[in-house]
Design a protein around this motif. Structure first.
Motif, PDB file in Angstrom:
ATOM      1  N   ASN A 274       0.905  -1.243  -0.026  1.00 44.97           N
ATOM      2  CA  ASN A 274       0.018  -0.122   0.193  1.00 44.97           C
ATOM      3  C   ASN A 274       0.977   1.277   0.107  1.00 44.97           C
ATOM      4  N   ILE A 275       2.064   1.096   0.077  1.00 48.23           N
ATOM      5  CA  ILE A 275       3.187   2.206  -0.099  1.00 48.23           C
ATOM      6  C   ILE A 275       4.058   1.764  -1.157  1.00 48.23           C
ATOM      7  N   LEU A 276       4.193   2.563  -2.146  1.00 46.99           N
ATOM      8  CA  LEU A 276       5.455   2.323  -3.290  1.00 46.99           C
ATOM      9  C   LEU A 276       6.434   3.325  -3.319  1.00 46.99           C
ATOM     10  N   VAL A 277       7.742   2.955  -3.199  1.00 52.05           N
ATOM     11  CA  VAL A 277       8.800   3.806  -3.231  1.00 52.05           C
ATOM     12  C   VAL A 277       9.112   3.824  -4.501  1.00 52.05           C
ATOM     13  N   SER A 278       9.560   5.057  -4.921  1.00 55.89           N
ATOM     14  CA  SER A 278      10.175   4.924  -6.322  1.00 55.89           C
ATOM     15  C   SER A 278      10.887   6.321  -6.606  1.00 55.89           C
ATOM     16  N   GLY A 279      12.216   5.868  -7.231  1.00 55.99           N
ATOM     17  CA  GLY A 279      13.291   6.983  -7.245  1.00 55.99           C
ATOM     18  C   GLY A 279      13.223   7.381  -8.752  1.00 55.99           C
ATOM     19  N   SER A 280      13.916   6.518  -9.569  1.00 56.16           N
ATOM     20  CA  SER A 280      14.019   6.933 -10.906  1.00 56.16           C
ATOM     21  C   SER A 280      12.904   7.036 -11.727  1.00 56.16           C
ATOM     22  N   THR A 281      11.706   6.356 -11.319  1.00 55.52           N
ATOM     23  CA  THR A 281      10.569   6.407 -12.256  1.00 55.52           C
ATOM     24  C   THR A 281      10.230   7.920 -11.872  1.00 55.52           C
ATOM     25  N   VAL A 282      10.009   8.307 -10.614  1.00 54.32           N
ATOM     26  CA  VAL A 282       9.603   9.633 -10.096  1.00 54.32           C
ATOM     27  C   VAL A 282      10.318  10.695 -10.949  1.00 54.32           C
ATOM     28  N   PHE A 283      11.566  10.652 -10.902  1.00 52.20           N
ATOM     29  CA  PHE A 283      12.549  11.763 -11.015  1.00 52.20           C
ATOM     30  C   PHE A 283      12.782  11.794 -12.441  1.00 52.20           C
ATOM     31  N   LYS A 284      12.792  10.482 -13.403  1.00 48.68           N
ATOM     32  CA  LYS A 284      13.117  10.645 -14.713  1.00 48.68           C
ATOM     33  C   LYS A 284      11.971  10.422 -15.753  1.00 48.68           C
ATOM     34  N   GLU A 285      11.049   9.879 -15.346  1.00 50.32           N
ATOM     35  CA  GLU A 285       9.966   9.729 -16.341  1.00 50.32           C
ATOM     36  C   GLU A 285       9.406  11.032 -16.790  1.00 50.32           C
ATOM     37  N   ASN A 286       8.624  11.270 -17.967  1.00 46.94           N
ATOM     38  CA  ASN A 286       8.024  12.240 -18.577  1.00 46.94           C
ATOM     39  C   ASN A 286       8.683  13.375 -18.054  1.00 46.94           C
ATOM     40  N   ASN A 287      10.033  13.632 -18.580  1.00 44.94           N
ATOM     41  CA  ASN A 287      10.919  14.674 -18.517  1.00 44.94           C
ATOM     42  C   ASN A 287      11.032  15.415 -17.100  1.00 44.94           C
ATOM     43  N   GLY A 288      10.796  14.352 -16.089  1.00 44.81           N
ATOM     44  CA  GLY A 288      10.888  14.688 -14.737  1.00 44.81           C
ATOM     45  C   GLY A 288       9.572  15.293 -14.233  1.00 44.81           C
ATOM     46  N   ASP A 289       8.417  15.205 -14.783  1.00 48.62           N
ATOM     47  CA  ASP A 289       7.190  15.871 -14.208  1.00 48.62           C
ATOM     48  C   ASP A 289       6.858  14.953 -13.080  1.00 48.62           C
ATOM     49  N   LEU A 290       7.258  15.486 -11.945  1.00 48.29           N
ATOM     50  CA  LEU A 290       7.206  14.896 -10.425  1.00 48.29           C
ATOM     51  C   LEU A 290       5.682  14.425 -10.300  1.00 48.29           C
ATOM     52  N   LYS A 291       4.740  15.481 -10.535  1.00 45.33           N
ATOM     53  CA  LYS A 291       3.296  15.506 -10.269  1.00 45.33           C
ATOM     54  C   LYS A 291       2.907  14.576 -11.088  1.00 45.33           C
ATOM     55  N   LYS A 292       3.134  14.571 -12.304  1.00 48.80           N
ATOM     56  CA  LYS A 292       2.507  13.540 -13.209  1.00 48.80           C
ATOM     57  C   LYS A 292       2.842  12.070 -12.845  1.00 48.80           C
ATOM     58  N   ASN A 293       4.083  11.966 -12.729  1.00 43.52           N
ATOM     59  CA  ASN A 293       4.875  10.409 -12.226  1.00 43.52           C
ATOM     60  C   ASN A 293       4.261   9.857 -10.841  1.00 43.52           C
ATOM     61  N   ILE A 294       3.869  10.825 -10.078  1.00 48.63           N
ATOM     62  CA  ILE A 294       3.302  10.274  -8.897  1.00 48.63           C
ATOM     63  C   ILE A 294       2.038   9.908  -9.002  1.00 48.63           C
ATOM     64  N   GLU A 295       1.313  10.791  -9.621  1.00 42.83           N
ATOM     65  CA  GLU A 295      -0.138  10.688 -10.087  1.00 42.83           C
ATOM     66  C   GLU A 295      -0.280   9.010 -10.773  1.00 42.83           C
ATOM     67  N   ILE A 296       0.715   8.883 -11.574  1.00 35.73           N
ATOM     68  CA  ILE A 296       0.563   7.644 -12.621  1.00 35.73           C
ATOM     69  C   ILE A 296       0.850   6.454 -11.670  1.00 35.73           C
ATOM     70  N   LEU A 297       1.714   6.673 -10.873  1.00 36.90           N
ATOM     71  CA  LEU A 297       2.294   5.421  -9.853  1.00 36.90           C
ATOM     72  C   LEU A 297       0.727   5.265  -8.789  1.00 36.90           C
ATOM     73  N   ARG A 298       0.283   6.307  -8.711  1.00 41.76           N
ATOM     74  CA  ARG A 298      -0.883   6.072  -7.624  1.00 41.76           C
ATOM     75  C   ARG A 298      -1.978   5.514  -8.285  1.00 41.76           C
ATOM     76  N   LYS A 299      -2.374   5.946  -9.405  1.00 41.92           N
ATOM     77  CA  LYS A 299      -3.482   5.463 -10.260  1.00 41.92           C
ATOM     78  C   LYS A 299      -3.577   4.201 -10.962  1.00 41.92           C
ATOM     79  N   ASN A 300      -2.460   3.808 -11.238  1.00 42.08           N
ATOM     80  CA  ASN A 300      -2.408   2.467 -12.201  1.00 42.08           C
ATOM     81  C   ASN A 300      -2.422   1.223 -11.208  1.00 42.08           C
TER      82      ASN A 300
END
Ligand code: DX5
Ligand code: ZN
Length: 220
Positions: A194-220
């Motif tokens: 129920n808790i996901l840690v993520s480093g490279s996906t959050v900071f690197k995907e979608n040109n480093g769009d933190l908000k978008k990457n966090i949302e995708i991880l939360r929603k998928n």
């Protein structure tokens, strides 16, 4: 379902030349926790940050500091990390002579207690402590570095622990840590995390769009 899921971005993948502003950006981007990987070059073959850095980061955000101690010995540092501002203190059972004692030391600091299992560590290292802790951190990579490939074999162990927690009706979070990305985040949740840690996906995907990457991880 997604509001039960927490995202804990790991600052190991952040720009270490501006950690302060990176933490503030993570808060603005909707991170639930800030995952802080502490490594001593002894328990793991990498060296990162210590309590003094955490002390400097603490006043910048109210977000929960999810401190992952990959250090051994660990007992003599618990107080330091607590005073520096850690909220959750997670340790590896292989890093202490006495898991019970380490749990008590963290409890004495009124902090949340986590136990972390490396990919090849069995659930017997945590099973008898579940009533005394708040979180189990399942490592889905060998501890030491960000950007590694997810090890799917840990999903069975995750399911097993989830079953025990449910059967005993315990309030213990399961956090999965390492190689989490947009493709595997849903299987990690299905296995019980129920808790996901993520480093490279959050900071690197979608040109480093933190908000978008966090949302995708939360929603998928
Ligand atoms: C590895 C750390 C992880 C790592 C996650 O030892 O405990 O928290 O930083 O980074 P990614 O998501 O890139 O695997
Ligand atoms: Zn970690």
């Amino acid at each position: 379902m997604d509001n039960l899921i927490k995202i804990s971005p790991s600052i190991l993948s952040a720009d270490f030349s501006k950690l302060g502003s990176e933490v503030v950006s993570l808060e603005k981007a909707g991170a639930d926790y800030i995952h802080i990987d502490v490594m001593d070059g002894h328990f793991v073959p990498n060296l990162t940050i210590g309590p003094d850095v955490i002390r400097k980061l603490r006043p910048l955000t109210k977000k929960i500091f999810d401190v992952h101690l990959m250090i051994s010995p660990v007992d003599n540092f618990i107080k330091e990390f607590s005073k520096a501002g850690a909220d959750i203190i997670t340790f590896h059972p292989e890093a202490t002579q006495n898991t019970e004692k380490t749990i008590k030391l963290i409890r004495k600091e009124n902090k949340k207690v986590g136990i972390s299992l490396k990919p090849n560590s069995g659930i017997e290292l945590v099973k008898n402590h579940l009533e005394k802790i708040d979180l189990v951190l399942i490592m889905s990579v060998e501890p030491g570095f960000g950007g590694q490939k997810f090890i799917p074999e840990v999903l069975n162990k995750t399911k097993e622990i989830k079953e025990i927690i449910k059967k005993k009706n315990l309030k213990v979070d399961i956090e999965i840590d390492g190689g989490i990305n947009f493709e595997n985040c849903s299987v990690a949740k299905k296995a019980g995390a129920n808790i996901l840690v993520s480093g490279s996906t959050v900071f690197k995907e979608n040109n480093g769009d933190l908000k978008k990457n966090i949302e995708i991880l939360r929603k998928n």
